[in-house]
Design an enzyme around this catalytic site. Structure first.
Site, PDB file in Angstrom:
ATOM      1  N   LYS A   1       0.646  -1.234   0.052  1.00 59.04           N
ATOM      2  CA  LYS A   1      -0.254   0.161   0.315  1.00 59.04           C
ATOM      3  C   LYS A   1       1.084   1.296  -0.086  1.00 59.04           C
ATOM      4  O   LYS A   1       0.266   2.058   0.281  1.00 59.04           O
ATOM      5  CB  LYS A   1      -1.456  -0.078   0.761  1.00 59.04           C
TER       6      LYS A   1
ATOM      7  N   THR B   1       2.840   0.923  -5.209  1.00 57.64           N
ATOM      8  CA  THR B   1       3.533  -0.831  -5.673  1.00 57.64           C
ATOM      9  C   THR B   1       2.675  -0.602  -7.118  1.00 57.64           C
ATOM     10  O   THR B   1       3.916  -0.041  -8.417  1.00 57.64           O
ATOM     11  CB  THR B   1       3.183  -1.339  -5.141  1.00 57.64           C
TER      12      THR B   1
ATOM     13  N   HIS C   1       7.290  -7.337  -2.278  1.00 56.95           N
ATOM     14  CA  HIS C   1       7.280  -7.242  -1.528  1.00 56.95           C
ATOM     15  C   HIS C   1       7.948  -6.664   0.080  1.00 56.95           C
ATOM     16  O   HIS C   1       7.397  -7.205   0.898  1.00 56.95           O
ATOM     17  CB  HIS C   1       5.643  -6.863  -0.732  1.00 56.95           C
TER      18      HIS C   1
ATOM     19  N   ARG D   1       6.574   5.971   1.477  1.00 57.75           N
ATOM     20  CA  ARG D   1       4.583   6.471   1.228  1.00 57.75           C
ATOM     21  C   ARG D   1       4.954   6.838   2.725  1.00 57.75           C
ATOM     22  O   ARG D   1       5.350   5.831   3.812  1.00 57.75           O
ATOM     23  CB  ARG D   1       3.492   5.699   0.793  1.00 57.75           C
TER      24      ARG D   1
ATOM     25  N   TYR E   1       6.562   8.747  -2.717  1.00 58.25           N
ATOM     26  CA  TYR E   1       4.884   8.796  -2.847  1.00 58.25           C
ATOM     27  C   TYR E   1       5.254  10.209  -3.408  1.00 58.25           C
ATOM     28  O   TYR E   1       4.415  10.983  -3.627  1.00 58.25           O
ATOM     29  CB  TYR E   1       4.275   7.734  -2.140  1.00 58.25           C
TER      30      TYR E   1
ATOM     31  N   LYS F   1      -8.342   6.488  -3.187  1.00 63.49           N
ATOM     32  CA  LYS F   1      -7.979   7.483  -2.957  1.00 63.49           C
ATOM     33  C   LYS F   1      -7.055   8.029  -3.947  1.00 63.49           C
ATOM     34  O   LYS F   1      -6.825   9.915  -5.032  1.00 63.49           O
ATOM     35  CB  LYS F   1      -7.945   7.850  -1.564  1.00 63.49           C
ATOM     36  N   GLY F   2      -5.604   7.490  -3.773  1.00 66.13           N
ATOM     37  CA  GLY F   2      -4.715   8.450  -3.924  1.00 66.13           C
ATOM     38  C   GLY F   2      -3.776   9.385  -4.100  1.00 66.13           C
ATOM     39  O   GLY F   2      -3.413   9.810  -4.625  1.00 66.13           O
TER      40      GLY F   2
HETATM   41  P1  PAP Z   1      -0.106  -3.232  -3.225  1.00 64.51           P
HETATM   42  O1  PAP Z   1       0.450  -3.213  -2.268  1.00 64.51           O
HETATM   43  O2  PAP Z   1      -1.171  -3.488  -2.962  1.00 64.51           O
HETATM   44  O3  PAP Z   1       0.080  -3.454  -4.266  1.00 64.51           O
HETATM   45  P2  PAP Z   1      -0.058  -0.443  -3.680  1.00 64.51           P
HETATM   46  O4  PAP Z   1       0.183  -0.137  -5.111  1.00 64.51           O
HETATM   47  O5  PAP Z   1       1.539  -0.086  -3.705  1.00 64.51           O
HETATM   48  O6  PAP Z   1      -1.012  -1.599  -2.825  1.00 64.51           O
HETATM   49  O7  PAP Z   1      -1.125   0.926  -2.764  1.00 64.51           O
HETATM   50  C1  PAP Z   1      -2.179   1.346  -3.225  1.00 64.51           C
HETATM   51  C2  PAP Z   1      -2.519   2.683  -2.824  1.00 64.51           C
HETATM   52  O8  PAP Z   1      -1.665   2.925  -4.000  1.00 64.51           O
HETATM   53  C3  PAP Z   1      -3.919   3.091  -3.198  1.00 64.51           C
HETATM   54  O9  PAP Z   1      -4.057   3.868  -1.288  1.00 64.51           O
HETATM   55  P3  PAP Z   1      -5.405   4.455  -1.394  1.00 64.51           P
HETATM   56  O10 PAP Z   1      -5.581   3.477   0.035  1.00 64.51           O
HETATM   57  O11 PAP Z   1      -4.940   5.752   0.301  1.00 64.51           O
HETATM   58  O12 PAP Z   1      -5.894   5.776  -1.976  1.00 64.51           O
HETATM   59  C4  PAP Z   1      -4.378   3.970  -4.427  1.00 64.51           C
HETATM   60  O13 PAP Z   1      -5.228   4.600  -4.286  1.00 64.51           O
HETATM   61  C5  PAP Z   1      -3.237   4.111  -4.432  1.00 64.51           C
HETATM   62  N1  PAP Z   1      -2.818   4.629  -6.407  1.00 64.51           N
HETATM   63  C6  PAP Z   1      -2.798   3.543  -6.841  1.00 64.51           C
HETATM   64  N2  PAP Z   1      -2.264   3.885  -8.018  1.00 64.51           N
HETATM   65  C7  PAP Z   1      -2.096   5.355  -7.853  1.00 64.51           C
HETATM   66  C8  PAP Z   1      -1.464   6.803  -8.575  1.00 64.51           C
HETATM   67  N3  PAP Z   1      -1.116   5.904  -9.976  1.00 64.51           N
HETATM   68  N4  PAP Z   1      -0.649   7.333  -8.407  1.00 64.51           N
HETATM   69  C9  PAP Z   1      -1.301   7.464  -6.631  1.00 64.51           C
HETATM   70  N5  PAP Z   1      -1.627   6.566  -5.828  1.00 64.51           N
HETATM   71  C10 PAP Z   1      -1.755   5.147  -6.936  1.00 64.51           C
END
Ligand code: PAP
Length: 320
Positions: A70, A73, A129, A151, A217, A288-289
């Site tokens: 999270k 990635t 991870h 992050r 991040y 939410k990103g």
């Molecule tokens: P994973 O460990 O399951 O692979 P990972 O991709 O590391 O997850 O993290 C997910 C987070 O990245 C989510 O954050 P949030 O819950 O705070 O919203 C996801 O929304 C965010 N995320 C995914 N894609 C992007 C992007 N293109 N830009 C910014 N944040 C992103």
């Protein structure tokens, strides 16, 4: 009510080794976690981590994308892939338009754990991870480049808690944020403790700057093009003057932005099938990103306490 991890296969050759490890069941969506080489894992993932340690050999040209869960990635996968493949694909043919980033770049401890040949060698990327000191030795000993994304741990906690609740079906009444926060402060959740995960890669990036690039991040959010150029240079694919004048780094940033990826049909309605894990809906990877969403969940007092714990853990490392 389901849980994210399956129980370990009773015939598995690692069963005895795993059952003798320290255990904790406080991260409820996963159930029992086991402490291995200083980090916590669910049983199925741990089998895969050990299997990857014993058998994975990278291709010499592989790029290894590393993170704690999270931390960004999927974003890192999208960016690194778009940087390296920018001369083969364009804004209308980029596979990201049709596939979840996780489908383009496989996870070492998931898709590749049992069979490292089970991959498309045209894609010179592996994601993981797994903490730095537990990475398969052939990765450390190889020429492979490593990029690590970190992050704000408060946002990681909120993202992790939301994701695990959704995927496991265990709601906030059974797994309140308070409990998740407590587990985070103890470092007991999948791939925790966060501080040790981050510090492993941080120290490696200081010691081997040609091999390990450490990015944040929040920095990517603030100045995407700068960090995309930094990544491209590190990977040996620097943007030329002409490409910079054409705005190519900005095009990569825009293609991989949360706004762009999350509105694509594949990421709104697609599914991600993985061996030995429940099927994920792609939109669960795009919540939410944002940087700073923790403010909607944690009081200032709780955040200050959490910050203090992290500051103590990071103290003396030079990382803020
Ligand atoms: P994973 O460990 O399951 O692979 P990972 O991709 O590391 O997850 O993290 C997910 C987070 O990245 C989510 O954050 P949030 O819950 O705070 O919203 C996801 O929304 C965010 N995320 C995914 N894609 C992007 C992007 N293109 N830009 C910014 N944040 C992103």
């Amino acid at each position: 009510m389901s849980k994210i991890n399956e129980s370990p296969n009773t015939n598995n050759k690692y069963e005895k080794k795993i059952s003798n490890l320290p255990q904790d069941d406080g991260w409820k969506p996963v159930g029992n976690l086991y402490k291995y080489q200083g980090f916590w894992y669910g049983p199925s993932l741990l089998q895969n981590v050990i299997s990857a340690q014993e058998s994975f050999t990278p291709q010499p040209s592989d790029i290894v994308l590393c993170s704690s869960p999270k931390s960004g990635t999927a974003w890192l996968k999208a960016l690194a892939f778009s940087i390296v493949s920018r001369n083969q694909v364009n804004d209308s043919t980029n596979p990201l338009l049709k596939k979840l980033p996780h489908e383009i770049v496989p996870f070492l401890e998931i898709e590749l754990a049992q069979d490292s040949n089970n991959r498309n060698l045209e894609i010179p990327f592996v994601a993981t991870h797994i903490p730095y000191d537990s990475l398969p030795k052939p990765i450390i000993d190889s020429e492979c480049k490593i990029i690590y994304i970190c992050r704000d741990p408060k946002d990681v906690l909120i993202s992790h808690w939301n994701f695990d609740q959704q995927v496991s079906g265990i709601g906030s009444e059974s797994f309140p944020l308070e409990e998740a926060l407590e587990q985070y402060c103890k470092g007991i959740y999948p791939f925790g403790p966060y501080w040790d995960h981050v510090l492993g890669f941080w120290k490696a990036s200081l010691e081997f700057p040609e091999k390990v690039l450490f990015i944040k991040y929040e920095d990517l959010k603030t100045d995407g093009p700068f960090h995309v150029k930094r990544m491209a240079k590190f990977l040996g694919h620097p943007f030329s003057m002409e490409e910079e004048e054409e705005g190519d780094p900005e095009k990569v940033v825009n293609m991989c932005s949360f706004e762009n990826l999350s509105r694509l049909e594949v990421n709104k309605n697609g599914k991600y099938y993985l061996p030995d894990l429940p099927t994920f809906v792609n939109k669960s990877f795009f919540r939410k990103g944002k940087a700073g969403d923790w403010k909607n969940y944690l009081t200032d007092g709780k955040a200050a306490k959490f910050n203090q714990i992290m500051a103590e853990k990071f103290s003396g490392s030079g990382l803020v």
